[in-house]
Design a protein around this motif. Structure first.
Motif, short mmCIF file in Angstrom:
data_model
loop_
_atom_site.label_atom_id
_atom_site.label_comp_id
_atom_site.label_asym_id
_atom_site.label_seq_id
_atom_site.Cartn_x
_atom_site.Cartn_y
_atom_site.Cartn_z
N GLN A 67 0.84 -1.20 0.00
CA GLN A 67 0.00 0.00 0.00
C GLN A 67 0.87 1.25 0.00
O GLN A 67 0.52 2.25 -0.64
N THR A 68 2.00 1.21 0.68
CA THR A 68 2.91 2.36 0.69
C THR A 68 3.45 2.62 -0.71
O THR A 68 3.47 3.77 -1.18
N SER A 71 0.74 4.11 -2.84
CA SER A 71 0.53 5.54 -2.57
C SER A 71 1.59 6.39 -3.26
O SER A 71 1.30 7.48 -3.75
N GLU A 72 2.82 5.88 -3.32
CA GLU A 72 3.89 6.62 -4.01
C GLU A 72 3.65 6.67 -5.52
O GLU A 72 3.81 7.72 -6.14
N ASN A 75 0.77 8.90 -6.16
CA ASN A 75 1.00 10.23 -5.59
C ASN A 75 -0.19 10.70 -4.75
O ASN A 75 -0.69 11.81 -4.92
N ILE A 76 -0.66 9.78 -3.89
CA ILE A 76 -1.72 10.13 -2.94
C ILE A 76 -1.28 9.69 -1.55
O ILE A 76 -0.41 8.84 -1.40
N LYS A 77 -1.90 10.29 -0.54
CA LYS A 77 -1.55 9.96 0.84
C LYS A 77 -1.88 8.50 1.13
O LYS A 77 -2.81 7.93 0.57
N ARG A 78 -1.10 7.93 2.05
CA ARG A 78 -1.30 6.53 2.41
C ARG A 78 -2.72 6.28 2.92
O ARG A 78 -3.32 5.26 2.62
N SER A 79 -3.27 7.24 3.68
CA SER A 79 -4.64 7.08 4.19
C SER A 79 -5.64 7.01 3.05
O SER A 79 -6.64 6.28 3.12
N GLY A 80 -5.39 7.75 1.98
CA GLY A 80 -6.25 7.69 0.81
C GLY A 80 -6.17 6.36 0.10
O GLY A 80 -7.17 5.84 -0.41
#
Length: 163
Positions: A67-68, A71-72, A75-80
Motif C-alpha cells: 500500500q505504501t 501511494s507513491e 501520488n496520494i496519501k497513504r490514508s487515501g
C-alpha cells in the motif's frame, strides 16, 4: 424582453477567459476536467471511480505491491490508498496478503474477479478516450501523450529543485 432589459444586456460586457487561455496549465486543467467527468461516467456502471480504476491498474501491473508503494506511484496519501484498497477489496477485485518479512505490511494482488473487472474497465476507458480524442489523428494522440509525460516530469523536477 423589454427595452430596458435589452439595453442592460447590451451594456453587460461579454464574459471571457481569454486572458487565462494563454497559460498551458489553465488549458490542461480545462481539458482534464472534461476528460475526468466523462471518465467518471464511463467507470460508474462498472462500480469504479477514477481512483479505484487507477489503483486496480497499478496493482494489475505490479502484483504484490504494498500500500505504501501504491501511494507513491499514485501520488496520494497513504490514508487515501487505504480507502481505495478497502473499496477494491469489498468489491472482490483485490486481496491483501501478509508479507512474510514484514508483519505490518500487506502485498496487494488482483483476484480473478478483479482481473475480469480490469479487462472490462480497460476496454471501456479505451473506448472513452477514442471517442474523446476523435479529432486528433493517431500521431497527434501519441505526441500529446508524450508531451504530457514530459510536462509532468519537468514540473516534478522544478518542484524538487525548489525544495
Amino acid at each position: 424582453m423589454n427595452r430596458k432589459a435589452q439595453a442592460a444586456k447590451a451594456e453587460t460586457p461579454k464574459q471571457t477567459d481569454m486572458l487565462l487561455r494563454q497559460f498551458i496549465g489553465y488549458n490542461m486543467k480545462r481539458a482534464y476536467l472534461q476528460v475526468q467527468e466523462d471518465m467518471a461516467r464511463t467507470l460508474e456502471p462498472l462500480g469504479l471511480r477514477v481512483g479505484t480504476f487507477s489503483a486496480l491498474a497499478v496493482i494489475m501491473g505490479s502484483p504484490g505491491i504494498s500500500q505504501t508503494q501504491l501511494s507513491e506511484v499514485l501520488n496520494i496519501k497513504r490514508s487515501g490508498v487505504v480507502v481505495v484498497v478497502d473499496d477494491l477489496e469489498r468489491a472482490g477485485a483485490v486481496e491483501r496478503k501478509p508479507v512474510r518479512t514484514d508483519r505490518r505490511a500487506y502485498a496487494l494482488h488482483v483476484t480473478q474477479e478483479g482481473s475480469q473487472l480490469w479487462k472490462r474497465a480497460e476496454a471501456a476507458v479505451q473506448a472513452h478516450e477514442a471517442a474523446l480524442f476523435t479529432d486528433l489523428e493517431a500521431p497527434e494522440q501519441r505526441a500529446l501523450q508524450e508531451l504530457l509525460v514530459r510536462a509532468a516530469r519537468s514540473a516534478k523536477h522544478t518542484r524538487e529543485a525548489g525544495k
